[in-house]
Design an enzyme around this catalytic site. Structure first.
Site, PDB file in Angstrom:
ATOM      1  CE  LYS A 228       9.250 -12.468 -41.333  1.00 30.95           C
ATOM      2  NZ  LYS A 228       7.836 -12.747 -40.965  1.00 30.95           N
TER       3      LYS A 228
ATOM      4  CE1 TYR B 103       6.416  -7.718 -40.835  1.00 27.14           C
ATOM      5  CE2 TYR B 103       8.224  -7.574 -39.267  1.00 27.14           C
ATOM      6  CZ  TYR B 103       7.599  -8.215 -40.324  1.00 27.14           C
ATOM      7  OH  TYR B 103       8.148  -9.338 -40.877  1.00 27.14           O
TER       8      TYR B 103
ATOM      9  CG  PHE C  16       0.413 -10.416 -35.035  1.00 27.87           C
ATOM     10  CD1 PHE C  16       1.379  -9.779 -35.803  1.00 27.87           C
ATOM     11  CD2 PHE C  16      -0.866 -10.569 -35.566  1.00 27.87           C
ATOM     12  CE1 PHE C  16       1.089  -9.302 -37.080  1.00 27.87           C
ATOM     13  CE2 PHE C  16      -1.162 -10.106 -36.843  1.00 27.87           C
ATOM     14  CZ  PHE C  16      -0.187  -9.455 -37.604  1.00 27.87           C
TER      15      PHE C  16
ATOM     16  NE  ARG D 155       3.663 -11.785 -50.491  1.00 28.90           N
ATOM     17  CZ  ARG D 155       3.296 -11.463 -49.246  1.00 28.90           C
ATOM     18  NH1 ARG D 155       4.170 -10.906 -48.399  1.00 28.90           N
ATOM     19  NH2 ARG D 155       2.075 -11.707 -48.818  1.00 28.90           N
TER      20      ARG D 155
ATOM     21  CB  THR E 137       1.052 -15.400 -43.859  1.00 31.75           C
ATOM     22  OG1 THR E 137       0.978 -14.426 -44.903  1.00 31.75           O
ATOM     23  CG2 THR E 137       1.553 -14.741 -42.584  1.00 31.75           C
TER      24      THR E 137
ATOM     25  NE  ARG F   6       6.625 -16.638 -44.820  1.00 30.21           N
ATOM     26  CZ  ARG F   6       5.930 -15.520 -45.049  1.00 30.21           C
ATOM     27  NH1 ARG F   6       4.781 -15.578 -45.715  1.00 30.21           N
ATOM     28  NH2 ARG F   6       6.384 -14.353 -44.626  1.00 30.21           N
TER      29      ARG F   6
ATOM     30  CG  ASN G 256       6.327 -16.057 -41.344  1.00 27.39           C
ATOM     31  OD1 ASN G 256       7.278 -15.337 -41.037  1.00 27.39           O
ATOM     32  ND2 ASN G 256       5.167 -15.578 -41.751  1.00 27.39           N
TER      33      ASN G 256
ATOM     34  CG  HIS H 262       9.257  -9.042 -45.097  1.00 29.00           C
ATOM     35  ND1 HIS H 262       7.941  -8.732 -44.854  1.00 29.00           N
ATOM     36  CD2 HIS H 262       9.701  -8.122 -46.000  1.00 29.00           C
ATOM     37  CE1 HIS H 262       7.602  -7.670 -45.576  1.00 29.00           C
ATOM     38  NE2 HIS H 262       8.651  -7.275 -46.271  1.00 29.00           N
TER      39      HIS H 262
ATOM     40  CD  GLU I 102       8.227  -4.000 -47.263  1.00 27.60           C
ATOM     41  OE1 GLU I 102       7.137  -4.123 -46.687  1.00 27.60           O
ATOM     42  OE2 GLU I 102       8.738  -4.919 -47.945  1.00 27.60           O
TER      43      GLU I 102
HETATM   44  P1  IDP Z   1       3.343 -11.819 -44.824  1.00 28.82           P
HETATM   45  O1  IDP Z   1       4.673 -11.834 -44.099  1.00 28.82           O
HETATM   46  O2  IDP Z   1       3.058 -13.124 -45.481  1.00 28.82           O
HETATM   47  O3  IDP Z   1       3.207 -10.633 -45.757  1.00 28.82           O
HETATM   48  P2  IDP Z   1       1.515 -10.387 -43.042  1.00 28.82           P
HETATM   49  O4  IDP Z   1       0.057 -10.683 -42.910  1.00 28.82           O
HETATM   50  O5  IDP Z   1       1.932  -9.127 -43.707  1.00 28.82           O
HETATM   51  O6  IDP Z   1       2.199 -11.671 -43.706  1.00 28.82           O
HETATM   52  O7  IDP Z   1       2.098 -10.409 -41.562  1.00 28.82           O
HETATM   53  C1  IDP Z   1       3.417  -9.954 -41.312  1.00 28.82           C
HETATM   54  C2  IDP Z   1       4.083 -10.909 -40.362  1.00 28.82           C
HETATM   55  O8  IDP Z   1       3.445 -10.834 -39.104  1.00 28.82           O
HETATM   56  C3  IDP Z   1       3.997 -12.392 -40.754  1.00 28.82           C
HETATM   57  O9  IDP Z   1       4.993 -12.772 -41.682  1.00 28.82           O
HETATM   58  C4  IDP Z   1       4.190 -13.066 -39.420  1.00 28.82           C
HETATM   59  O10 IDP Z   1       5.570 -13.095 -39.058  1.00 28.82           O
HETATM   60  C5  IDP Z   1       3.476 -12.110 -38.480  1.00 28.82           C
HETATM   61  N1  IDP Z   1       2.112 -12.523 -38.225  1.00 28.82           N
HETATM   62  C6  IDP Z   1       1.037 -12.369 -39.041  1.00 28.82           C
HETATM   63  N2  IDP Z   1      -0.078 -12.870 -38.500  1.00 28.82           N
HETATM   64  C7  IDP Z   1       0.306 -13.363 -37.285  1.00 28.82           C
HETATM   65  C8  IDP Z   1      -0.398 -14.022 -36.228  1.00 28.82           C
HETATM   66  O11 IDP Z   1      -1.600 -14.264 -36.280  1.00 28.82           O
HETATM   67  N3  IDP Z   1       0.354 -14.378 -35.140  1.00 28.82           N
HETATM   68  C9  IDP Z   1       1.693 -14.127 -35.049  1.00 28.82           C
HETATM   69  N4  IDP Z   1       2.375 -13.512 -36.018  1.00 28.82           N
HETATM   70  C10 IDP Z   1       1.700 -13.135 -37.131  1.00 28.82           C
HETATM   71 MG    MG Z   2       3.023  -8.588 -45.392  1.00 28.75          MG
END
Ligand code: IDP
Ligand code: MG
Length: 149
Positions: free
Chosen positions: A9, A49, A57, A85, A91, A102, A112, A115, A126
């Site tokens: 990212k 997304y 968010f 993963r 996350t 991370r 973070n 992806h 994807e």
């Molecule tokens: P992942 O990337 O570990 O699969 P997901 O739950 O799919 O996590 O969320 C996608 C992305 O959205 C996360 O990597 C993060 O960048 C962002 N994200 C998820 N939850 C939050 C939040 O509560 N606040 C801000 N950004 C979030």
């Molecule tokens: Mg995800």
């Protein structure tokens, strides 16, 4: 062989973590089959997304993803989707294990670093969303017999 989609990212690119991140997947034993640095369009970010469209968010996440270059990648190997993963970590970087990307480099969920696809179906979706078929290279590393019995 399984394939997964990974994207470094904007925060990972801006912080100079591209080399280290690629190194982790290479040294683990996975094979790079697609790689490009790109400025992501709002449309692509929203599609990628899309599952989070209703989350509070979402708008901030899309603005963040298009704010600076992203390194989009496809990696190949046995079990690469789940293994990537694990290498990426949870996350929320404050909850990610030390030793994960991370866990080692981040402090906030909205920054973070990377992806990774979460399942075979999303990996396929994807990969085809981010890459054209001709941008992916099928090749056999000479290390294969030293990685797989
Ligand atoms: P992942 O990337 O570990 O699969 P997901 O739950 O799919 O996590 O969320 C996608 C992305 O959205 C996360 O990597 C993060 O960048 C962002 N994200 C998820 N939850 C939050 C939040 O509560 N606040 C801000 N950004 C979030
Ligand atoms: Mg995800």
């Amino acid at each position: 062989m399984e394939r997964t989609f990974l994207a470094i990212k904007p925060d990972g690119v801006q912080r100079g973590l591209v080399g280290d991140i690629i190194c982790r997947f290479e040294t683990k034993g996975f094979t790079l089959v697609g790689l490009k640095l790109m400025k992501v369009s709002r449309e692509l970010a929203e599609q990628h997304y899309g599952v989070h469209r209703e989350r509070p968010f979402f708008a901030g996440l899309v603005d963040f993803i298009i704010s600076a270059p992203v390194v989009a990648m496809v990696w190949e190997g046995d079990g690469v989707i789940a293994s990537a993963r694990k290498l990426i970590g949870a996350t929320n970087p404050l909850m990610s294990d030390v030793g994960t990307i991370r866990g080692d480099y981040g402090v906030s969920i909205g920054r973070n670093i990377i992806h990774g696809s979460d399942a075979p179906e999303t990996a396929q979706q994807e990969i085809s969303l981010w890459f054209k078929e001709e941008e992916l290279v099928s090749w056999q590393p000479t290390s294969t017999p030293w990685l797989y019995e």
